[in-house]
Design a protein around this motif. Structure first.
Motif, short mmCIF file in Angstrom:
data_model
loop_
_atom_site.label_atom_id
_atom_site.label_comp_id
_atom_site.label_asym_id
_atom_site.label_seq_id
_atom_site.Cartn_x
_atom_site.Cartn_y
_atom_site.Cartn_z
N ALA A 105 32.44 -11.37 53.25
CA ALA A 105 33.57 -11.20 54.18
C ALA A 105 33.25 -10.16 55.24
CB ALA A 105 34.81 -10.79 53.40
N HIS A 106 34.08 -10.18 56.29
CA HIS A 106 33.96 -9.22 57.40
C HIS A 106 35.34 -8.75 57.80
CE1 HIS A 106 32.95 -7.50 61.28
NE2 HIS A 106 33.76 -8.35 61.88
N THR A 121 36.10 -21.55 54.03
CA THR A 121 35.89 -20.65 55.16
C THR A 121 37.23 -20.37 55.81
OG1 THR A 121 33.68 -21.54 55.57
CG2 THR A 121 34.73 -20.31 57.37
N SER A 122 37.58 -19.09 55.94
CA SER A 122 38.84 -18.73 56.59
C SER A 122 38.60 -17.57 57.55
CB SER A 122 39.90 -18.33 55.57
OG SER A 122 40.36 -19.44 54.85
N SER A 123 39.23 -17.66 58.72
CA SER A 123 39.08 -16.60 59.72
C SER A 123 40.34 -16.52 60.56
CB SER A 123 37.87 -16.88 60.62
OG SER A 123 37.81 -15.93 61.67
N ARG A 124 40.73 -15.29 60.91
CA ARG A 124 41.81 -15.10 61.87
C ARG A 124 41.29 -14.37 63.11
NH1 ARG A 124 45.25 -11.34 57.69
NH2 ARG A 124 43.83 -9.56 57.58
N GLU A 138 40.95 -21.60 60.24
CA GLU A 138 40.71 -20.43 61.07
C GLU A 138 41.45 -20.53 62.41
OE1 GLU A 138 36.46 -20.51 61.25
OE2 GLU A 138 36.40 -21.94 62.91
N ASP A 150 39.03 -10.16 57.60
CA ASP A 150 39.58 -11.00 58.66
C ASP A 150 38.83 -12.32 58.75
OD1 ASP A 150 41.58 -9.21 59.69
OD2 ASP A 150 39.93 -8.00 60.49
N GLN A 151 37.67 -12.35 58.10
CA GLN A 151 36.86 -13.55 58.04
C GLN A 151 36.17 -13.58 56.68
OE1 GLN A 151 34.53 -14.63 61.59
NE2 GLN A 151 32.75 -14.64 60.25
N TRP A 177 43.01 -14.16 66.56
CA TRP A 177 43.81 -13.05 66.06
C TRP A 177 45.20 -13.07 66.68
CZ3 TRP A 177 43.98 -9.60 62.33
CH2 TRP A 177 44.79 -8.47 62.47
N ALA A 232 38.68 -16.12 64.89
CA ALA A 232 37.87 -17.19 65.48
C ALA A 232 38.31 -17.46 66.92
CB ALA A 232 38.01 -18.46 64.64
N VAL A 288 42.74 -12.13 55.08
CA VAL A 288 42.83 -13.52 55.53
C VAL A 288 42.85 -14.46 54.33
CG1 VAL A 288 40.33 -13.90 55.76
CG2 VAL A 288 41.93 -15.16 57.22
#
Length: 307
Positions: free
Chosen positions: A185-186, A210-213, A146, A194-195, A149, A215, A158
């Motif tokens: 996801a969100h 777990t992946s997020s852009r 993560e 994006d998450q 943005w 964070a 993501v």
């Protein structure tokens, strides 16, 4: 020796790195770049004394190998054009954004006897560590990838942007495909995630990604649990903790491959084109398997893979 003529599609962050790697390789003549942004293309071409092309077709007429570092939504169409022109292609991840298009790329590459490679260079980090030689399969994998943005690769989820690296590593470590997929996801900046948090089953083993852009900070970690112990990897610190008996290389980051996995990926792609290596690091078939799994994750989350 006649040098390979190389080109790059895309003059963004990754395109600039690929151009530099080609320009530094004595087996290659870096011919030039195409990017819809003429100013950006001109700047990159000038950096290496190369040519800025006004269209992809014009670039393809002058090269033997092509790196595609465009936004992911354009990967498939650009790779298809290059492969149909008989060019060897290295596509930055993901291979495509649609499984049918990805399968078409694999078929065209095989029919035209072209090397088709993909930019999943995290494999080379594990190779430098010696992890792929472990005598056991993991029983559980937990990964976090993560960061804040940036707007880069915002045309896809993501999952296709970041999680694909960990999906590829998991497929390789587990040695089999996933048989269970669930995800939540969100989306914040578009329709796509994006998450996302995904849980995958591999027989009796399980993996949680777990992946997020969106964070607050960058984090790239993986925990792999084995019957005899576990390995905790910090990709940013380029270090790991190991309680197994596996003879892993603690100095992996100081090796040629571990120090520059992207450069090594480009070099091995060139080796494969020249017939020095039997294959690229990640070939089209493997990249397609990762793509299909990533799309399964997005479907399980209920959000689209495209913004």
């Amino acid at each position: 020796m006649t040098r390979l003529r190389a080109g790059v599609l895309g003059a963004g962050a990754f395109g600039r790195i690929h151009a530099r790697k080609y320009a530094e390789d004595t087996r290659v003549h870096f011919v030039g770049v195409y990017d819809p942004d003429d100013e950006r293309a001109d700047q990159l071409a000038d950096t290496h004394g190369a040519e800025s092309f006004g269209a992809l077709d014009a670039l393809l007429k002058e090269i033997d190998v092509l790196t595609i570092a465009s936004p992911p939504s354009f990967h498939a169409a650009n790779a298809r054009a290059a492969l149909l022109a008989g060019k060897h292609v290295l596509v930055e991840k993901p291979l495509a954004t649609d499984a049918a298009l990805g399968a078409e790329l694999v078929a065209i590459a095989a029919a035209n006897k072209c090397v088709l490679a993909c930019g999943h260079q995290e494999r080379l980090v594990f190779d430098a560590m010696g992890l792929f030689s472990a005598p056991e399969r993991p029983t559980r994998i937990e990964s976090v990838r993560e960061g804040p943005w940036t707007g880069r690769s915002a045309d896809v989820s993501v999952t296709l942007d970041l999680m694909v690296h960990d999906l590829d590593l998991a497929l390789k470590l587990m040695g089999r495909s996933a048989d269970r997929v669930s995800a939540t996801a969100h989306a914040e900046h578009g329709k796509a995630a994006d998450q996302i948090v995904a849980t995958l089953g591999f027989g009796d083993a399980e993996a949680v990604f777990t992946s997020s852009r969106i964070a607050a900070d960058r984090k790239r970690t993986m925990r792999a649990v084995y019957p005899s112990g576990e390995i905790r990897i910090d990709f940013l610190a380029r270090s790991f903790e190991n309680t197994t008996s596996f003879p892993l290389n603690a100095a992996f980051a100081e090796t040629r491959i571990g120090a520059d996995p992207l450069g090594a990926n480009v070099s091995i792609f060139i080796d494969a084109v020249l017939g020095v290596a039997p294959r690229p690091v990640v070939n089209g078939e493997e990249a397609l398997a990762v793509l299909k799994l990533a799309l399964d994750v997005d479907r399980a989350s209920g959000l689209p893979s495209h913004s």
